[in-house]
Each structure stands twice: as C-alpha cells, then as structure tokens.
Design an enzyme around this catalytic site. Structure first.
Site, short mmCIF file in Angstrom:
data_model
loop_
_atom_site.label_atom_id
_atom_site.label_comp_id
_atom_site.label_asym_id
_atom_site.label_seq_id
_atom_site.Cartn_x
_atom_site.Cartn_y
_atom_site.Cartn_z
N HIS A 14 0.78 -1.16 0.24
CA HIS A 14 0.08 -0.25 0.17
C HIS A 14 0.82 1.47 -0.09
O HIS A 14 1.77 1.78 1.29
CB HIS A 14 -0.72 0.13 1.67
CG HIS A 14 -1.98 -0.50 1.59
ND1 HIS A 14 -3.53 -1.33 0.97
CD2 HIS A 14 -0.94 -2.40 2.45
CE1 HIS A 14 -3.24 -2.45 0.54
NE2 HIS A 14 -2.69 -3.05 1.65
N ARG A 46 -0.06 5.31 -0.71
CA ARG A 46 -0.80 6.19 -0.27
C ARG A 46 -0.95 7.50 -1.16
O ARG A 46 -1.62 8.68 -0.29
CB ARG A 46 -0.34 6.25 0.78
CG ARG A 46 -0.45 5.39 2.05
CD ARG A 46 -1.38 4.35 2.20
NE ARG A 46 -1.39 3.57 3.10
CZ ARG A 46 -2.58 2.68 3.76
NH1 ARG A 46 -2.99 2.06 2.56
NH2 ARG A 46 -2.20 1.87 4.41
N ASN A 52 -5.96 0.21 -2.95
CA ASN A 52 -7.35 1.29 -1.74
C ASN A 52 -6.49 2.66 -1.72
O ASN A 52 -7.14 3.01 -0.30
CB ASN A 52 -7.58 0.46 -0.66
CG ASN A 52 -6.73 -0.35 -0.04
OD1 ASN A 52 -5.39 0.26 -0.53
ND2 ASN A 52 -6.42 -0.08 1.34
N ASP A 64 -9.23 -4.69 -1.92
CA ASP A 64 -8.35 -4.94 -1.35
C ASP A 64 -8.53 -3.93 -0.22
O ASP A 64 -8.52 -3.05 -0.49
CB ASP A 64 -7.04 -5.50 -1.07
CG ASP A 64 -6.15 -5.33 0.27
OD1 ASP A 64 -6.51 -6.71 1.16
OD2 ASP A 64 -5.12 -5.07 0.57
N HIS A 66 -2.94 -12.20 1.87
CA HIS A 66 -2.70 -12.22 3.49
C HIS A 66 -3.20 -13.21 4.38
O HIS A 66 -4.10 -12.82 5.20
CB HIS A 66 -2.65 -11.08 4.14
CG HIS A 66 -3.32 -9.92 4.03
ND1 HIS A 66 -5.05 -10.37 3.66
CD2 HIS A 66 -3.83 -8.62 3.23
CE1 HIS A 66 -6.13 -9.55 3.00
NE2 HIS A 66 -5.25 -8.38 3.80
N ASN A 106 -5.72 -5.90 9.78
CA ASN A 106 -7.04 -6.71 8.42
C ASN A 106 -6.35 -8.19 7.90
O ASN A 106 -5.53 -7.26 6.65
CB ASN A 106 -7.61 -5.82 8.44
CG ASN A 106 -8.01 -5.19 9.76
OD1 ASN A 106 -8.46 -5.79 10.88
ND2 ASN A 106 -9.25 -4.27 9.20
N ASP A 161 1.99 -6.74 2.49
CA ASP A 161 0.86 -5.65 3.00
C ASP A 161 1.43 -5.05 3.07
O ASP A 161 0.84 -3.97 4.66
CB ASP A 161 -0.47 -6.99 3.87
CG ASP A 161 -1.38 -5.90 4.16
OD1 ASP A 161 -1.77 -5.05 3.16
OD2 ASP A 161 -1.69 -6.08 5.48
N HIS A 201 0.93 4.09 8.45
CA HIS A 201 0.40 5.37 8.69
C HIS A 201 0.87 5.74 9.37
O HIS A 201 2.17 5.65 10.15
CB HIS A 201 -1.03 4.32 10.02
CG HIS A 201 -1.72 3.83 8.65
ND1 HIS A 201 -2.91 3.80 7.55
CD2 HIS A 201 -1.83 2.48 9.31
CE1 HIS A 201 -3.53 2.92 7.49
NE2 HIS A 201 -2.62 1.71 8.06
N GLY A 222 -2.85 -2.33 10.18
CA GLY A 222 -2.01 -1.77 8.54
C GLY A 222 -0.09 -1.40 9.23
O GLY A 222 -0.43 -1.45 10.33
ZN LIG Z 1 -6.17 -6.63 3.19
#
Ligand SMILES: [Zn+2]
Length: 430
Positions: free
Chosen positions: A65, A67, A97, A154, A235, A281, A308, A312, A327
C-alpha cells in the site's frame, strides 16, 4: 550502462551454484554469463566481491500500500519504492485502496507515471468494483488492456457473490488476469480490532474471528471451481483457510495464496507489546495458526510471502486500539524476518525462501523479467543478500515515511546489501 561482475556468491535455487560459488557477469541490463567462481575475467568491469553472500533474483512484493493518491505524507510512490529497494525488492504491486481508489485507466496510468523513475518496478492492481463500493464491476477489459493483471478490492472483501463470479469468469478470457481477495466477511468483522478471543476481551475491543476469513475463502474457491477462474488469497491468516487452499490445489483449481511475514512470526498477543502497531486486517492470530502457516510454507500450500506494507502517519496510529487504522510496514524487513525466523532455524531452505519471496509471486502476477532463475540472458533484477548481516530495526533510519513497524527494536540476521534494477544499483550497503 553498468558492467559488473559479482564474484563468489552462491545462488540458492540454482542447482549448479547452490553449493559452488559463482561469478555472475552483468552487461547492458542483463546477466550475460554465469560461471564457477574465478572462471570469469573481470575485463574492466566493476567487481563486487561476494564470497559468503547469496545472490537472489530481485524480491517481488505483490501486496503493498503506497498512499498515493490520498495521503502521500504517510507514503508516496517514491518513498515506498525506495523502501522496497532497501529491502532487496525489484518489483512491487500496489493495492488500489488509495484515495480515490484505482478503479479506472486514467488513475492507474497516473500512478504508474509516478513510478516511472522509481528504484523498483511499480505495478498496480485495480479494483474489482467501482469505488471499491462492492456494487458494480469496473471496466475489466479496459484495465486489462492498460496492463493491469491483478484485480482486488483489498481492504474490503467483495461480499457480492455475483460480482465475484463475473470477475473470476473474466480471468478465463483475459490472459494473466488474477482476482485477489481480502477475505473477511464484513458482517462478522464489523467493528473488530484484533483477533476474536482473550486478547480482544482483555482490551475490551471487538474481535475479528477466523471463521470470517474461512467462509469467504470457501465461497470464493467454490466460485473458482464453478468458473474455472484464477483466484488468489491475499494475506491468508487462519489455519482453516489454509486447509481449504490445500484442498483446492489438490483438486487442481487455479488457486494460490500468500501470507505476510508478521502472520508467520507474531500472534495476537503482540498487541499487548506493540499496541496499535500490532493491529492489522486480517488480524494476527494464535500460535496454532502460525504453526499451520509455517507448515503451509514448507509443504508448498503457501505460494508467496507478501508484506501488506501499510504505512500510517504516527498521529493516526496514536489513536486508541479500537479506532487506529489497521496495517504494518513490511517491505524493508520482509526478507530479514524470513531469514531470521524461518531460514536460520532450518524451517525452510534458502531456495524455498527465494521461491516465496521472488519466483512464485513474480509468476502469479506475470512479471517475466523478475523471479529468476539466474542464468545468462535474464534481466539483471537481482538482490545480493548477506545472510549473516546483523542489524537492529530502527524505524527512524528507514526509507518509508511512516514508522509503524512491528519489528522495531528487534535484531534481525540477514539483509539485502545490494539491489540491482536492470543492472543498476538501487541500494548499496557494501
Ligand atoms: Zn488486505
């Protein structure tokens, strides 16, 4: 162009050079020659002395991820890619996402442009449903034509079985397409922060039960059987889901799965030590789940280790456990965690680590220039790895813009010391 000879490394997974050190000659973005150590002439090339080191195909992380667009202060494509190169990676697949989500060709192209000059190859997935809202399929054909191979909502599961069936059907006519699912039934995990059980009770927060994952995996495997589609579990965290994947594979279905380093090493009790940095998650689970995932890694049920990587900003993780976003960081520590906790203790071989960190993930998403094997003619996407390098994870020294690393302060053994992207160094700790 970089011309280089890497002298004396062994090549896990390459039978000829697993025990016998090799010279690997690189020219014009390619490996041009592999020979027993000492046999190749340096011939004016840059010499990298690599006795005692392992030369791996560049690592490939199929679940990150970054951002951008949305919250680049937590991680943009450039910082995420730098972090990945620092961890020995040469290619990543971004999850969609972002804000807004990657659900159309224009936004996918914009993100890929941000990654044009990045130190790893940046690929993106795209959403399965518009806006990740779970209601209407994206224009799968247009996105596939634009080069997207991985489709996933996701962060959320696609709860609508009809849409999931349509997406899986599309994989049977669009070459290389795979549908990847974040498997958690929303009705069972709503409001949950950690694994359902004693830790959730102690912290007085809602739980996310393993059965929430198991029933989505079961439904999706049934749909994969029904459509003949290609399906990948992101995951995977629970023993019961792993057993279903094992059976699906035995039945010959096109089903694959990945696990994260943290799910292979940490349990739900890590939340007591790590606080919100132990929240993700699907959640960290029990000792029995960790043991099962490790067995799956050993017996081949687990195809890939993917991180994953979920940055943050510190103020967001400073919230109470129930409210903090889920996360953990991962790209800079993944290979080191795998070596420290799985290769050095003898649970898996270095060759198997190469499969799960590079070859298999590259194959799942169709990256032909990654994943090896290291032979003459391959694109020089490589990671020189020092299995004896001891280092302490210090988030403040990392390339990521965020600090939410669950291994902060831990001493790890093994680290990427040189990453080459098409022959050019993107990391050099030598
Ligand atoms: Zn996920």
């Amino acid at each position: 162009m970089d011309a280089r000879i890497i002298r004396g490394a062994t090549l896990p997974g390459n039978a000829a050079y697993e025990a016998v050190p090799a010279d690997v000659v690189i020219e014009d973005e390619r490996v041009v020659h592999v020979a027993p150590a000492g046999a190749a002439d340096a011939g004016g090339r840059t010499v990298t002395e690599a006795t005692g080191l392992l030369l791996l195909p560049g690592l490939v992380d199929i679940q990150v991820h970054f951002r951008e667009p949305g919250t680049p202060e937590a991680e943009d494509v450039a910082s995420g890619a730098a972090a990945a190169a620092s961890g020995g990676m040469t290619a990543v697949v971004m999850m969609p996402n972002t804000t807004p989500p990657l659900d159309n060709v224009d936004i996918v192209r914009a993100v890929l442009r941000s990654g044009d000059s990045a130190p790893v190859e940046v690929h993106t997935s795209a959403c399965i449903t518009r806006g990740r809202a779970g209601e209407e399929l994206v224009d799968v054909d247009a996105l596939h034509a634009a080069g997207v191979r991985v489709f996933t909502d996701d962060g959320n599961s696609v709860m609508n079985a009809r849409l999931m069936r349509q997406a899986l059907r599309a994989t049977t006519r669009l070459p290389g397409m795979v549908v990847s699912q974040h498997c958690e039934d929303e009705s069972l995990v709503a409001g949950g922060a950690v694994n359902e059980g004693p830790v959730a009770e102690r912290f007085q927060v809602g739980g996310r039960p393993a059965v929430a994952e198991e029933i989505i995996v079961a439904r999706d495997i049934a749909l994969a059987a029904d459509t003949g589609g290609r399906y990948h579990v992101l995951h995977l965290s629970a023993a019961g889901s792993l057993e279903q994947v094992r059976r699906a594979k035995a039945a010959g279905l096109a089903v694959t799965c990945e696990v994260t380093p943290q799910h292979l090493v940490l349990t739900e009790t890590a939340v007591e030590r790590l606080g919100t940095h132990g929240k993700m998650n699907p959640p960290l689970r029990t000792d029995a789940d960790v043991e099962s995932l490790r067995m799956g890694l050993v017996d081949g049920t687990v195809d890939a280790v993917a991180t994953d990587h979920a940055p943050h900003a510190p103020d967001r993780k400073a919230a109470p456990l129930a409210d903090a976003p889920p996360g953990m960081l991962g790209v800079e520590t993944a290979a080191s965690v795998v070596w420290t906790h799985l290769v050095h203790p003898g649970i898996i071989s270095a060759a198997r680590a190469v499969e799960v960190l590079s070859s298999r993930p590259a194959a799942i998403v169709g990256l032909a220039d990654h994943g090896g094997p290291i032979t003459a003619g391959m694109t020089a996407n490589l990671c020189l790895f020092d299995p004896a390098h001891r280092w302490t994870v210090a988030p403040e020294d990392m390339a990521s813009r965020s600090r939410n690393d669950p291994f902060a302060g831990e001493e790890l053994t093994g680290r990427a010391v040189l990453t080459l992207l098409r022959g050019t160094p993107t990391l050099d700790r030598l």
